[in-house]
Design an enzyme around this catalytic site. Structure first.
Site, PDB file in Angstrom:
ATOM      1  N   ARG A  61       1.430 -22.218  31.651  1.00 32.72           N
ATOM      2  CA  ARG A  61       0.365 -23.223  32.086  1.00 32.72           C
ATOM      3  C   ARG A  61       0.723 -23.457  33.411  1.00 32.72           C
ATOM      4  O   ARG A  61      -0.798 -23.066  33.973  1.00 32.72           O
ATOM      5  CB  ARG A  61       0.837 -24.583  31.963  1.00 32.72           C
ATOM      6  CG  ARG A  61       0.877 -24.640  30.137  1.00 32.72           C
ATOM      7  CD  ARG A  61       1.100 -26.085  30.117  1.00 32.72           C
ATOM      8  NE  ARG A  61       2.165 -26.332  27.780  1.00 32.72           N
ATOM      9  CZ  ARG A  61       3.328 -27.116  28.032  1.00 32.72           C
ATOM     10  NH1 ARG A  61       3.860 -26.307  28.852  1.00 32.72           N
ATOM     11  NH2 ARG A  61       3.205 -26.648  27.247  1.00 32.72           N
ATOM     12  N   HIS A 208      21.092 -15.095  20.651  1.00 34.01           N
ATOM     13  CA  HIS A 208      21.697 -13.643  21.660  1.00 34.01           C
ATOM     14  C   HIS A 208      23.118 -13.573  21.160  1.00 34.01           C
ATOM     15  O   HIS A 208      24.017 -12.627  21.402  1.00 34.01           O
ATOM     16  CB  HIS A 208      21.428 -13.920  22.618  1.00 34.01           C
ATOM     17  CG  HIS A 208      22.445 -15.615  23.327  1.00 34.01           C
ATOM     18  ND1 HIS A 208      22.259 -16.978  22.812  1.00 34.01           N
ATOM     19  CD2 HIS A 208      23.621 -15.190  24.181  1.00 34.01           C
ATOM     20  CE1 HIS A 208      23.129 -18.122  23.581  1.00 34.01           C
ATOM     21  NE2 HIS A 208      24.078 -16.635  24.137  1.00 34.01           N
ATOM     22  N   LYS A 212      25.805  -9.925  21.553  1.00 37.55           N
ATOM     23  CA  LYS A 212      27.247  -9.397  22.366  1.00 37.55           C
ATOM     24  C   LYS A 212      27.821  -8.608  22.265  1.00 37.55           C
ATOM     25  O   LYS A 212      27.851  -8.236  20.791  1.00 37.55           O
ATOM     26  CB  LYS A 212      27.547 -10.415  22.545  1.00 37.55           C
ATOM     27  CG  LYS A 212      26.929 -12.356  23.300  1.00 37.55           C
ATOM     28  CD  LYS A 212      27.859 -12.972  23.016  1.00 37.55           C
ATOM     29  CE  LYS A 212      27.263 -14.391  23.963  1.00 37.55           C
ATOM     30  NZ  LYS A 212      27.894 -14.949  24.973  1.00 37.55           N
ATOM     31  N   HIS A 270      24.706 -19.870  16.243  1.00 38.47           N
ATOM     32  CA  HIS A 270      25.637 -19.196  16.353  1.00 38.47           C
ATOM     33  C   HIS A 270      27.074 -18.886  15.850  1.00 38.47           C
ATOM     34  O   HIS A 270      27.485 -17.650  15.666  1.00 38.47           O
ATOM     35  CB  HIS A 270      26.277 -19.194  18.263  1.00 38.47           C
ATOM     36  CG  HIS A 270      25.202 -19.187  19.026  1.00 38.47           C
ATOM     37  ND1 HIS A 270      23.799 -18.816  19.176  1.00 38.47           N
ATOM     38  CD2 HIS A 270      24.855 -19.990  20.017  1.00 38.47           C
ATOM     39  CE1 HIS A 270      22.789 -18.386  19.718  1.00 38.47           C
ATOM     40  NE2 HIS A 270      23.787 -19.702  20.870  1.00 38.47           N
ATOM     41  N   LYS A 370      31.370 -29.084  24.657  1.00 39.67           N
ATOM     42  CA  LYS A 370      31.119 -28.943  25.598  1.00 39.67           C
ATOM     43  C   LYS A 370      32.677 -29.214  26.391  1.00 39.67           C
ATOM     44  O   LYS A 370      33.602 -30.263  25.800  1.00 39.67           O
ATOM     45  CB  LYS A 370      30.227 -29.586  25.572  1.00 39.67           C
ATOM     46  CG  LYS A 370      28.984 -28.918  25.499  1.00 39.67           C
ATOM     47  CD  LYS A 370      28.242 -28.463  26.198  1.00 39.67           C
ATOM     48  CE  LYS A 370      27.192 -27.543  25.905  1.00 39.67           C
ATOM     49  NZ  LYS A 370      26.663 -26.160  25.881  1.00 39.67           N
TER      50      LYS A 370
HETATM   51  C1  BG6 Z   1      22.967 -21.826  23.599  1.00 41.00           C
HETATM   52  C2  BG6 Z   1      23.857 -23.381  24.011  1.00 41.00           C
HETATM   53  O1  BG6 Z   1      22.264 -21.329  22.597  1.00 41.00           O
HETATM   54  O2  BG6 Z   1      24.312 -20.960  23.895  1.00 41.00           O
HETATM   55  C3  BG6 Z   1      24.454 -23.580  25.546  1.00 41.00           C
HETATM   56  O3  BG6 Z   1      21.646 -23.554  23.477  1.00 41.00           O
HETATM   57  C4  BG6 Z   1      24.900 -22.602  25.070  1.00 41.00           C
HETATM   58  O4  BG6 Z   1      24.427 -25.070  24.632  1.00 41.00           O
HETATM   59  C5  BG6 Z   1      25.001 -21.878  25.056  1.00 41.00           C
HETATM   60  O5  BG6 Z   1      25.648 -23.132  26.438  1.00 41.00           O
HETATM   61  C6  BG6 Z   1      26.021 -20.502  25.482  1.00 41.00           C
HETATM   62  O6  BG6 Z   1      25.968 -18.968  25.205  1.00 41.00           O
HETATM   63  P1  BG6 Z   1      27.008 -18.149  25.817  1.00 41.00           P
HETATM   64  O7  BG6 Z   1      26.379 -17.197  25.762  1.00 41.00           O
HETATM   65  O8  BG6 Z   1      27.199 -18.490  26.738  1.00 41.00           O
HETATM   66  O9  BG6 Z   1      28.656 -18.380  24.947  1.00 41.00           O
END
Ligand code: BG6
Length: 526
Positions: A61, A208, A212, A270, A370
């Protein structure tokens, strides 16, 4: 398993460089673009894995020229790349193909500008109309962008068609970031939106964690060796633990996080992905659908999670203020962006049962939070104890009188200090035959002499190459949501009733300890 000489892997990178393609990033002024995507593209350019004829078009944007976009991206790569200092000749090569288009996502004029630029770049590059669209925007914008791309005729499709090789034919793929929906209904709706414009094989849902290196190592370790797989089942395994610990609070992401929580943010995606790799059957081939067929079978075999309070299989917690590595962390409820009456979980623990031949009766304990003491992701396979106690258990650090012999334990360390270790009982020096625990281990950096690449490097490259193995298929994402949605609904209905608390810097609520102890087991805290 001890690390021998450093294994040289240079020049052996599988896949790549990719063929000619243009990457369009929606949400190009956002955090993901600057922290992850551009640094990953830089690393690919550095390793000469990008196509010769390549362009990146940022779309967002905010008003900006392409020059300003290049300057900003260079500063971001300098800050966030794992390969620093940034090499001028590599950056220049990348920056030559970097462009920017301004436009609100809902307005067709921006897509017309995008079309003109795409056509111009594709003409100049002499490449086909091969396009990867990356949705790195807030999720509300996904359906709008997808609809607009379709309406503007920007989705080329000539895969396996009769004119696949026709001049100008090309393919289009779309990468969709998380969160992919916020429950089963919204995930289904998003899939329907995507499928109005893209076919499933064009859709690359990213997680993601699958990019890894050490997550992929789960598969090579299991299916590239003959000695572990026979022991990977209910006959030998007592239980499995998956831990994703983070040593930060929610920081500036309170606004997003408060509407998500640990279950949506980490477990649904994840952690269930990790679990499916750990628990799946060997695929017949290492092709995308063969692998994903086996993963989704595991997800389907997970028994629905009971939500009645008397047979609860879950613990949810929220951190209150505490000391983390000597620093005081504010309570989650006091973080900016978090609602006053918040009942969002920053910690979740679950016990899952997989009802299939391999795993019946073997609990899988998942735990994430967390503001835990450590950033660590680990899979622990705990084996059954030996049937007889032939040897004494010698005292060692951490040993309590009356302790049982420690069972074998295989640890797959996903991050940090990536590696694999196996705990075994061995005889210590001296005249007596007794047992102490010892470790056999593989450490990634010792063996390969390097730190693993960033997940986004691998995933961006795979998408450009058309390899969807490490991306999530529609049935996987919906099955995962089907599993967790009833729990999320029960939690939402209960509000703060049943929510537990833990001080920042601790390993989670006491209730979670009691939860696993009730099964006669303990959390493995690294
Ligand atoms: C993200 C989450 O998908 O993954 C975050 O939204 C989290 O809250 C993160 O901190 C953790 O990823 P990584 O690669 O740092 O373990």
């Amino acid at each position: 398993m001890a690390a021998d000489a450093t294994v040289k892997v240079e020049g052996e990178r599988p896949g790549g460089p990719a063929g000619p393609v243009t990457l369009v990033i929606f949400g190009a002024s956002g955090d993901l673009t600057k922290r992850k995507l551009l640094p990953a593209l830089y690393a690919l350019a550095h390793d000469r894995l990008l196509p010769e004829r390549f362009a990146i078009i940022g779309f967002a944007r905010r008003e900006k020229t392409s020059e300003a976009f290049r300057d900003e991206m260079r500063a971001d790569v300098e800050q966030f790349s794992r390969l620093r200092p940034v090499r001028a000749e590599v950056w220049d090569r990348l920056a030559r193909g970097l462009y920017y288009v301004t436009g609100p996502f809902e307005d067709s004029a921006g897509y017309e500008r995008l079309r003109d630029l795409l056509q111009e770049r594709e003409r100049d590059n002499g490449a086909g109309r091969n396009r990867v669209y990356y949705l790195a925007t807030p999720p509300e914008a996904y359906p709008v962008i997808v609809g607009r791309l379709g309406a503007a005729g920007l989705v080329t499709e000539a895969w396996d068609g009769p004119d696949e090789d026709a001049p100008g034919a090309g393919w289009s793929r779309i990468i969709v970031e998380k969160p992919f929906g916020r429950d089963l209904d919204t995930a289904r709706a998003l899939n329907a939106d995507l499928h109005r414009v893209f076919r499933e094989r064009q859709v690359y849902r990213i997680d993601h964690y699958l990019g890894k290196e050490t997550v992929q190592n789960i598969l090579t370790f299991r299916f590239g060796n003959s000695i572990f797989e026979p022991l990977w089942n209910r006959r030998y395994v007592d239980h499995v633990q998956l831990l994703v610990g983070e040593d930060l609070g929610v920081e500036s992401r309170g606004g997003y996080y408060d509407s998500a929580g640990a279950m949506r943010d980490m477990v649904q995606n994840h952690m269930l992905q990790l679990l499916s790799l750990v628990a799946m059957e060997p695929p017949a081939t290492f092709e995308a659908d063969a692998v994903r067929d086996e993963k989704v079978k595991v997800l389907r075999a997970i028994r629905p999670i009971p939500v009645e309070p008397d047979q609860d299989r879950t613990v949810r917690g929220q951190y209150v203020s505490g000391l983390l590595r000597g620093k005081k962390i504010a309570a989650y409820a006091d973080e900016p962006g978090v609602g006053e009456e918040t009942s969002t979980e920053t910690y979740a623990a679950l016990r899952l049962e997989i009802d299939n031949w391999r795993w019946a009766g073997v609990p899988f304990y998942l735990r994430t939070g967390k503001a835990l003491p450590k950033r660590v992701t680990e899979v622990t396979i705990q084996y059954r104890r030996p049937p007889l106690r032939l040897f004494e258990h010698a005292p060692h650090p951490g040993h309590q009188p009356g302790d049982e012999i420690e069972p074998n334990r295989l640890t797959l360390r996903i991050q940090p200090d990536e590696g694999i270790s196996l705990r075994v009982g061995l005889k210590p020096p001296g005249p007596r035959i007794s047992l102490v625990p010892a470790r056999l281990g593989f450490a990634y950096h010792e063996t390969f002499g390097a730190e693993p690449a960033e997940a986004y490097e691998r995933l961006l490259l795979d998408c450009m190459l058309g390899d969807a193995t490490l991306f999530i298929r529609r049935d996987e994402v919906e099955t995962a949501w089907a599993l967790v949605t009833p729990v999320l609904e029960a939690w939402a209905a209960a509000g703060r009733t049943g929510l537990t608390y833990y001080p920042a810097g601790s390993w989670g609520p006491k209730e979670a300890d009691r939860f696993i102890q009730a099964d006669g087991r303990e959390w493995v805290n690294p």
